[in-house]
Design a protein around this motif. Structure first.
Motif, PDB file in Angstrom:
ATOM      1  N   TRP A 144      75.827  88.932 -71.845  1.00 52.69           N
ATOM      2  CA  TRP A 144      76.826  88.086 -71.215  1.00 52.69           C
ATOM      3  C   TRP A 144      77.468  88.837 -70.055  1.00 52.69           C
ATOM      4  CZ3 TRP A 144      77.507  83.077 -72.586  1.00 52.69           C
ATOM      5  CH2 TRP A 144      76.968  82.674 -73.799  1.00 52.69           C
ATOM      6  N   TYR A 145      77.599  88.147 -68.956  1.00 51.74           N
ATOM      7  CA  TYR A 145      78.309  88.641 -67.792  1.00 51.74           C
ATOM      8  C   TYR A 145      79.425  87.644 -67.490  1.00 51.74           C
ATOM      9  CZ  TYR A 145      74.518  91.953 -66.825  1.00 51.74           C
ATOM     10  OH  TYR A 145      73.612  92.985 -66.907  1.00 51.74           O
ATOM     11  N   ARG A 146      80.371  88.068 -66.684  1.00 51.18           N
ATOM     12  CA  ARG A 146      81.431  87.134 -66.275  1.00 51.18           C
ATOM     13  C   ARG A 146      81.801  87.366 -64.831  1.00 51.18           C
ATOM     14  NH1 ARG A 146      86.443  89.559 -69.949  1.00 51.18           N
ATOM     15  NH2 ARG A 146      86.796  91.469 -68.731  1.00 51.18           N
ATOM     16  N   GLN A 147      82.329  86.305 -64.230  1.00 49.56           N
ATOM     17  CA  GLN A 147      82.759  86.381 -62.835  1.00 49.56           C
ATOM     18  C   GLN A 147      84.058  85.620 -62.681  1.00 49.56           C
ATOM     19  OE1 GLN A 147      79.847  85.124 -59.945  1.00 49.56           O
ATOM     20  NE2 GLN A 147      80.831  86.296 -58.346  1.00 49.56           N
ATOM     21  N   ALA A 148      85.084  86.351 -62.313  1.00 39.02           N
ATOM     22  CA  ALA A 148      86.382  85.749 -62.047  1.00 39.02           C
ATOM     23  C   ALA A 148      86.472  85.416 -60.561  1.00 39.02           C
ATOM     24  CB  ALA A 148      87.497  86.719 -62.443  1.00 39.02           C
ATOM     25  N   PRO A 149      87.338  84.485 -60.178  1.00 32.70           N
ATOM     26  CA  PRO A 149      87.467  84.118 -58.764  1.00 32.70           C
ATOM     27  C   PRO A 149      87.764  85.323 -57.889  1.00 32.70           C
ATOM     28  CG  PRO A 149      88.648  82.556 -60.128  1.00 32.70           C
ATOM     29  CD  PRO A 149      88.210  83.665 -61.042  1.00 32.70           C
ATOM     30  N   GLY A 150      86.984  85.463 -56.832  1.00 29.97           N
ATOM     31  CA  GLY A 150      87.201  86.558 -55.890  1.00 29.97           C
ATOM     32  C   GLY A 150      86.689  87.906 -56.344  1.00 29.97           C
ATOM     33  N   LYS A 151      86.012  87.932 -57.493  1.00 28.28           N
ATOM     34  CA  LYS A 151      85.500  89.204 -58.015  1.00 28.28           C
ATOM     35  C   LYS A 151      84.001  89.139 -58.201  1.00 28.28           C
ATOM     36  CE  LYS A 151      89.700  90.663 -60.409  1.00 28.28           C
ATOM     37  NZ  LYS A 151      90.256  91.203 -61.682  1.00 28.28           N
ATOM     38  N   GLN A 152      83.398  90.313 -58.312  1.00 28.70           N
ATOM     39  CA  GLN A 152      81.962  90.381 -58.550  1.00 28.70           C
ATOM     40  C   GLN A 152      81.639  90.094 -60.014  1.00 28.70           C
ATOM     41  OE1 GLN A 152      80.706  94.276 -57.131  1.00 28.70           O
ATOM     42  NE2 GLN A 152      80.104  93.398 -55.169  1.00 28.70           N
ATOM     43  N   ARG A 153      80.424  89.640 -60.237  1.00 28.34           N
ATOM     44  CA  ARG A 153      79.965  89.435 -61.601  1.00 28.34           C
ATOM     45  C   ARG A 153      79.877  90.788 -62.296  1.00 28.34           C
ATOM     46  NH1 ARG A 153      75.021  85.342 -62.628  1.00 28.34           N
ATOM     47  NH2 ARG A 153      76.420  84.159 -61.279  1.00 28.34           N
ATOM     48  N   GLU A 154      80.354  90.842 -63.534  1.00 25.89           N
ATOM     49  CA  GLU A 154      80.366  92.114 -64.258  1.00 25.89           C
ATOM     50  C   GLU A 154      79.803  91.930 -65.657  1.00 25.89           C
ATOM     51  OE1 GLU A 154      84.392  93.488 -64.726  1.00 25.89           O
ATOM     52  OE2 GLU A 154      84.979  91.784 -65.969  1.00 25.89           O
ATOM     53  N   LEU A 155      79.253  93.005 -66.160  1.00 23.98           N
ATOM     54  CA  LEU A 155      78.728  93.008 -67.524  1.00 23.98           C
ATOM     55  C   LEU A 155      79.871  92.905 -68.523  1.00 23.98           C
ATOM     56  CD1 LEU A 155      76.423  93.515 -69.626  1.00 23.98           C
ATOM     57  CD2 LEU A 155      77.025  95.947 -69.418  1.00 23.98           C
ATOM     58  N   VAL A 156      79.700  92.048 -69.524  1.00 22.92           N
ATOM     59  CA  VAL A 156      80.632  91.978 -70.642  1.00 22.92           C
ATOM     60  C   VAL A 156      80.032  92.686 -71.851  1.00 22.92           C
ATOM     61  CG1 VAL A 156      81.885  90.463 -72.227  1.00 22.92           C
ATOM     62  CG2 VAL A 156      81.599  89.804 -69.825  1.00 22.92           C
ATOM     63  N   ALA A 157      78.827  92.277 -72.214  1.00 24.09           N
ATOM     64  CA  ALA A 157      78.157  92.879 -73.369  1.00 24.09           C
ATOM     65  C   ALA A 157      76.667  92.564 -73.299  1.00 24.09           C
ATOM     66  CB  ALA A 157      78.729  92.350 -74.682  1.00 24.09           C
ATOM     67  N   ARG A 158      75.862  93.484 -73.855  1.00 22.88           N
ATOM     68  CA  ARG A 158      74.417  93.285 -73.918  1.00 22.88           C
ATOM     69  C   ARG A 158      73.933  93.700 -75.293  1.00 22.88           C
ATOM     70  NH1 ARG A 158      71.676  92.497 -69.398  1.00 22.88           N
ATOM     71  NH2 ARG A 158      69.758  93.413 -70.207  1.00 22.88           N
ATOM     72  N   VAL A 159      72.795  93.127 -75.691  1.00 21.21           N
ATOM     73  CA  VAL A 159      72.193  93.500 -76.970  1.00 21.21           C
ATOM     74  C   VAL A 159      70.686  93.520 -76.801  1.00 21.21           C
ATOM     75  CG1 VAL A 159      72.264  91.076 -77.787  1.00 21.21           C
ATOM     76  CG2 VAL A 159      72.054  92.948 -79.437  1.00 21.21           C
TER      77      VAL A 159
END
Length: 119
Positions: free
Chosen positions: A36-51
């Motif tokens: 799972w990755y996430r992207q907030a407004p005005g920010k780059q997509r970032e890693l949340v967690a991987r398995v």
């Protein structure tokens, strides 16, 4: 081609919980890491967690101790359990799957699901 369909996003108050699900379908042979990755407004997509397929997990420092990732290989589904949510967790959450291909890695993304945490 691999299709990823996410579900489980929504609006929750700070301190609350949500569970995201992502089901893979199509040509799923060779899928290894999911995450799972996430992207907030005005920010780059970032890693949340991987398995990994074998169950090894990796988390962003900002979610350690609050989020838990798991997967069901039989169902080709990955889950993200999010507890003690904070307003800064507000973002569009994207499911990801990496597939080993003949000449490298195919990376697939879901359409994204909105998570909004109110203070």
């Amino acid at each position: 081609q691999v299709q990823l369909v996410e579900s489980g996003g929504g609006l929750v108050q700070a301190g609350g919980s949500l569970r995201l699900s992502c089901a893979a379908s199509g040509s799923i042979f060779g899928i290894n890491d999911m995450g799972w990755y996430r992207q907030a407004p005005g920010k780059q997509r970032e890693l949340v967690a991987r398995v990994t397929r074998s169950g090894t997990t990796e988390y962003a420092d900002s979610v350690k101790g609050r989020f838990s990732i798991s997967r069901d290989n039989a169902k080709n589904t990955v889950y993200l359990e999010m507890n003690n949510l904070k307003p800064e967790d507000t973002a569009v959450y994207y499911c990801n799957a990496d597939q080993t291909a003949m000449f490298g890695i195919n990376r697939y993304w879901g359409q994204g699901t909105q998570v909004t945490v109110s203070s």
